[in-house]
Design an enzyme around this catalytic site. Structure first.
Site, PDB file in Angstrom:
ATOM      1  N   LYS A 189      27.935  47.297  41.009  1.00  0.00           N
ATOM      2  CA  LYS A 189      28.618  46.065  40.618  1.00  0.00           C
ATOM      3  C   LYS A 189      29.698  45.783  41.648  1.00  0.00           C
ATOM      4  O   LYS A 189      30.624  46.560  41.812  1.00  0.00           O
ATOM      5  CB  LYS A 189      29.216  46.241  39.223  1.00  0.00           C
ATOM      6  N   ASP A 212      33.684  41.355  25.600  1.00  0.00           N
ATOM      7  CA  ASP A 212      32.592  40.499  26.069  1.00  0.00           C
ATOM      8  C   ASP A 212      31.246  41.104  25.688  1.00  0.00           C
ATOM      9  O   ASP A 212      30.357  41.238  26.515  1.00  0.00           O
ATOM     10  CB  ASP A 212      32.703  40.293  27.585  1.00  0.00           C
ATOM     11  N   GLY A 235      31.321  39.720  38.720  1.00  0.00           N
ATOM     12  CA  GLY A 235      30.785  39.872  40.061  1.00  0.00           C
ATOM     13  C   GLY A 235      29.283  40.053  40.034  1.00  0.00           C
ATOM     14  O   GLY A 235      28.653  39.995  38.982  1.00  0.00           O
TER      15      GLY A 235
END
Ligand SMILES: *[C@@H]1O[C@H](CO)[C@@H](O)[C@H](O)[C@H]1NC(C)=O
Ligand SMILES: *[C@@H]1O[C@H](CO)[C@@H](O)[C@H](O)[C@H]1NC(C)=O
Ligand SMILES: *[C@@H]1O[C@H](CO)[C@@H](O)[C@H](O)[C@H]1NC(C)=O
Ligand SMILES: *[C@@H]1O[C@H](CO)[C@@H](O)[C@H](O)[C@H]1NC(C)=O
Ligand SMILES: *[C@@H]1O[C@H](CO)[C@@H](O)[C@H](O)[C@H]1NC(C)=O
Ligand SMILES: *[C@@H]1O[C@H](CO)[C@@H](O)[C@H](O)[C@H]1NC(C)=O
Ligand SMILES: *[C@@H]1O[C@H](CO)[C@@H](O)[C@H](O)[C@H]1NC(C)=O
Ligand SMILES: *[C@@H]1O[C@H](CO)[C@@H](O)[C@H](O)[C@H]1NC(C)=O
Ligand SMILES: *[C@@H]1O[C@H](CO)[C@@H](O)[C@H](O)[C@H]1NC(C)=O
Ligand SMILES: *[C@@H]1O[C@H](CO)[C@@H](O)[C@H](O)[C@H]1NC(C)=O
Ligand SMILES: *[C@@H]1O[C@H](CO)[C@@H](O)[C@H](O)[C@H]1NC(C)=O
Length: 841
Positions: free
Chosen positions: A551, A648, A535
């Site tokens: 976020k 990630d 996002g």
């Protein structure tokens, strides 16, 4: 020298100087079996910093064999062999004994000192090494039979290693007096019960202690403040405690003087003298338990003792006279002490303390609530604290030797009888009232200003009441972060309220949508910081002025509200200085948002790959960043109660604070987004091309070792200053393949960013590259865990395994995946994922 004639004195000094000259010219730093050092001769280490020879202490004519500083005018003596048995004339000799021991013999051929170990083959060498270590070696240099660093006298030197894993160790003993090196009253060493501390003992009583080691500083030493790269040189390696120099040509020593003062000093070449850096104990407050049990000492302006809240002086008469040694006693006994089960349960009162009490029991990986329970379950527990990098600390028994010296300090929780809280609760309420009133007033003023500014525009600002609600939430935010003891960000009023509002456990603050919208100027484009796989991220400002990053999550795979909230609450409990702090969240209908602390320096890629900014990251900073990421990752993998696999990790997910300390962001996202296989929505492979391990990219399998792979890539990027993905345009397939090629051909230095290549510490860089290569090996089994990575990074000369050639990247090139995954972009595909990740503990 009364027994010598003038002539012989002359001759003696002539030969002596000749001999010294000869020795000096030849730079003799060793003797072999059969050779010896007579009184007047010396061994000089190759760095010419240290010499071994006979000496007399000031105002004494007795002779001892010792090691002194060669450059620093022979002062002071840092090691003495025959400290208990001096030689009375100048006939002594330092030599090998018949049996191969190193010995000191007097004029009558009687041994006054022996190393007590000998080289069995009888061809030993004694070498005075640079750094001041005298070693007894076999002639092939292979085996060390004895070394003076393992048998120190009164001085701790850089690179000396003190065993710090088995309780109290007292390797250093002071001289008896300035002119007598025999064993004195004071000793110095470490106490590794609980958390590591340095301690000075007088006979067997403690005289001073450093406070606990939190991997960066000793908390009880006022002058040790947290600096950007928190390196004071102290290190804990493989159960040993040691000190390393940042510049190997510095001369630094830590000596326990005959009068019980520990002195740290540095040789100043240009001034030609020793400059004291630090002396301990520095004042009465630092004397062990100066204020008695349950008393706290404040050093400034004058040492002064106070009883802890809920305690009175044991002996008020003496106390008022300034004799504080009697300490303090409880006003009201604890419920468990009184043995009345009907009485109200004991509570905890929060207070700040710099030097935490002695004799803590330490439990790692225990959350705050459990730490409190642990304390309540034992009647002898008087306090607990959760301290970053140490863990849950419990004090069973009296609280001893506490000190405050005007730094933020640790939050401690003192156990008190319920009746002690009645008055306190009232005042907490009053404080809360004042704070709320103040905040409301402020909010209204801000609101009025805002209205004036925006004139007729429609305002999305929350009503004053919701602002005050939000402000309250913010206060709980600081609650959540209570284990972040050092955070100087905690400002005035919030601090005040934490004091009183600690009774209920921490809760995740929920912000309402309107207030978040207001804080981010209605998610305006100019407030947008970036866009990630999950996002958009916006910068925001709370009415109190605190900057935050918001976020705004893209739609989450059908996860239920409760489930989402639970995940967030779990993630909010992850607290580490190398993780971005989650401040709260906002859930309203479809909208789900996470509020983080704001990092002014943006992310690592912003610095690392920007030619204009690259130079700001010198090698020390880069190494600091590598180390920080490793620590944060280790915490996620192992030390937090949840086992989190990041999935990630990449340069843009490493944020940098004001001092360029790294903070990992987006951790736990895989938990929120990956989640449950039974959901209708597909599970997604979350990750970024170039950072994904082979098994994850190809089979969707992930484990902590896939994060290790990403870490390896990141490490190579930091060292080389180049993006992994930037390579596909050149001859080389990838950074990894390129790195392997150079490493394999022994040209690894060419990989290093030219900006830092000449200024960096070569050994450290090469070590990092090798660690990186180990992390990016094809097979997950071969990759090290994060804890071994940290060990490898932090030990000064580790023996590293040899990495195997990574073939995966070259293989991929032949498939040409760049078609499939556009450069540098995140992929969110709909593979079926085998979820092996979430392991609750
Ligand atoms: C000292 O003793 C050794 C044998 O232990 C002997 O060889 C040597 O000659 C003696 N030296 C002196 C000066 O007495
Ligand atoms: C060698 O042994 C003797 C006798 O046991 C002892 O007094 C001395 O301290 C030992 N020396 C060293 C260097 O350990
Ligand atoms: C020399 O070392 C051996 C051990 O290697 C020891 O047994 C012996 O007592 C030592 N000799 C002296 C004189 O200290
Ligand atoms: C031992 O080390 C020294 C230098 O420290 C070197 O000159 C010598 O050749 C070495 N000996 C062996 C057998 O390796
Ligand atoms: C060492 O202790 C002894 C006996 O306790 C005492 O007489 C002496 O003064 C002390 N020396 C120092 C330097 O404190
Ligand atoms: C180390 O210290 C020496 C002398 O103090 C100085 O000349 C040298 O530049 C320093 N090296 C580094 C890397 O700071
Ligand atoms: C030595 O002292 C001088 C003068 O006090 C100071 O300027 C210099 O920085 C010092 N050098 C070191 C290496 O501390
Ligand atoms: C801390 O440092 C200052 C100056 O550097 C010094 O004057 C002071 O004595 C030090 N305090 C302690 C406790 O060592
Ligand atoms: C200080 O007080 C303690 C009792 O609290 C007493 O035993 C001691 O003698 C006193 N010391 C002095 C110097 O008065
Ligand atoms: C507490 O009370 C119980 C009964 O009321 C008694 O059996 C027990 O011995 C008491 N314990 C102490 C420590 O006084
Ligand atoms: C309570 O603490 C004391 C002191 O450390 C310890 O001896 C005792 O075993 C503890 N009791 C329990 C129930 O843990």
């Amino acid at each position: 020298m009364a027994f010598m004639s003038k002539k012989s004195v002359f001759l003696f000094s002539f030969f002596y100087s000749l001999f010294s000259l000869v020795l000096f010219c030849h730079g003799i730093d060793r003797i072999t079996q059969g050779q010896s050092i007579r009184d007047g001769e010396t061994l000089v280490s190759v760095d010419e910093n240290f010499e071994l020879g006979f000496f007399s202490p000031e105002s004494s004519s007795l002779r001892y064999v010792g090691i002194r500083y060669h450059k620093a005018q022979g002062q002071p003596v840092i090691w003495v062999a025959n400290r208990e048995k001096p030689i009375f004339d100048t006939e002594g000799v330092f030599t090998f004994g018949k049996d191969g021991n190193l010995t000191v013999k007097d004029g009558n051929n009687i041994s006054v000192w022996s190393s007590n170990t000998s080289v069995p083959s009888g061809d030993g060498v004694a070498i005075l090494e640079k750094g001041g270590n005298l070693k007894l070696l076999s002639s092939d240099n292979k085996t060390i039979y004895w070394e003076s660093f393992k048998h120190p006298t009164d001085t701790f030197l850089p690179n000396m290693r003190i065993l710090a894993s088995s309780g109290e160790q007292k390797p250093f003993t002071s001289w008896k007096s300035a002119s007598d090196p025999s064993l004195g009253n004071f000793s110095m060493g470490v106490d590794s019960n609980g958390a590591l501390q340095i301690v000075i003992w007088e006979h067997s009583r403690r005289r001073w202690r450093s406070g606990y080691w939190d991997e960066r500083i000793f908390q009880g030493v006022p002058n040790m403040t947290l600096v950007a790269n928190y390196r004071y040189g102290f290190k804990y390696i493989d159960n040993d405690f040691t000190y390393t120099l940042s510049n190997s040509s510095d001369l630094i020593r830590f000596q326990i003087r005959w009068d019980g003062i520990e002195e740290q000093s540095r040789w100043n070449e240009s001034e030609n003298k020793w400059v004291p850096i630090q002396q301990q104990p520095a004042n009465n407050c630092e004397l062990y338990n100066y204020c008695g049990n349950f008393g706290i000492c404040t050093a400034l302006p004058n040492p002064k003792c106070t009883c802890m809240e809920g305690f009175d002086p044991r002996n008020p008469g003496q106390w008022t006279k300034g004799n504080w040694s009697g300490g303090c006693v409880r006003k009201t006994e604890l419920q468990c002490q009184r043995n009345i089960s009907t009485a109200e349960q004991d509570g905890f009162k929060k207070f700040r303390c710099n030097k935490l009490p002695d004799f803590a029991s330490v439990y790692t990986g225990v959350l705050s609530e459990d730490c409190e329970k642990k304390c309540l379950s034992n009647c002898s527990c008087n306090a607990y604290a959760v301290v970053e990098n140490i863990g849950c600390m419990i004090w069973n028994g009296d609280l001893i030797d506490m000190q405050n010296f005007g730094k933020p300090g640790n939050a401690m929780n003192l156990r008190l009888a319920a009746s002690e809280f009645d008055g306190k609760r009232l005042s907490a309420a009053v404080i809360a009232l004042i704070v709320v009133a103040g905040v409301v007033f402020l909010a209204i003023s801000v609101w009025l200003l805002w209205c004036l500014k925006r004139k007729l525009k429609v305002s999305v600002l929350p009503t004053p009441t919701s602002v005050s609600l939000m402000r309250k939430n913010e206060i709980t935010v600081s609650d959540v972060s209570k284990s972040k003891e050092y955070s100087s960000e905690m400002s005035g009023p919030a601090d005040l309220v934490i004091e009183g509002s600690q009774v209920n456990g921490p809760d995740l603050p929920l912000f309402n949508f309107n207030s978040v919208a207001a804080a981010t100027n209605n998610f305006s484009e100019e407030n947008k910081l970036g866009q990630g796989g999950f996002g958009h991220v916006y910068k925001g400002k709370l009415p109190g002025g605190e900057e935050i990053a918001v976020k705004r999550l893209s739609r989450i795979s059908g996860q239920g509200l409760e489930e989402f909230k639970n995940e967030i609450i779990l993630i909010a409990k992850l607290q580490h200085r190398n993780l971005v702090r989650l401040l709260g969240c906002c859930i309203q209908g479809e909208e789900k948002m996470l509020l983080y602390e704001y990092m002014p320096n943006k992310s690592l890629d912003f610095f690392l790959f920007d030619p204009a900014k690259q130079a700001l990251l010198d090698w020390t900073k880069r190494f600091n960043i590598i180390e920080g990421i490793a620590r944060g990752l280790l915490y996620l993998h192992r030390d937090s109660r949840l086992r989190i696999i990041h999935r990630d990790l990449k340069a843009s997910n490493i944020l940098l604070d004001e001092e360029l300390n790294p903070k990992i962001s987006d951790f736990g996202m895989a938990r929120i987004f990956g989640g449950n296989q039974n959901e209708l929505n597909t599970n997604r492979v979350v990750g970024t091309y170039g950072y994904m391990s082979p098994e994850y990219a190809m089979e969707g399998l992930f484990s902590v070792k896939s994060d290790v792979y990403s870490f390896g890539v990141l490490l190579l990027e930091i060292v080389s200053g180049r993006r992994n993905t930037s390579f596909r345009l050149t001859d080389h397939v990838s950074l990894i393949a390129y790195a392997w090629e150079l490493w394999h051909e022994d040209k690894a230095m060419e990989l290093v960013d030219p900006l830092i290549r000449d200024s960096c510490c070569k050994n450290e860089v090469l070590k990092c590259i090798q660690v990186g290569m180990l992390c990016v090996q094809d097979s997950a089994v071969h990759r090290p865990t994060m804890s071994s990575v940290i060990l490898m990074l932090e030990s000064s000369s580790p023996t590293l395994p040899l990495p195997r050639q990574p073939t995966y990247t070259s293989m991929r090139a032949s498939i040409d995946t760049s078609e499939i995954y556009p450069e540098g972009q995140e992929i969110v595909s709909s593979n079926d994922v085998t979820v092996t990740m979430i392991v609750g503990r």
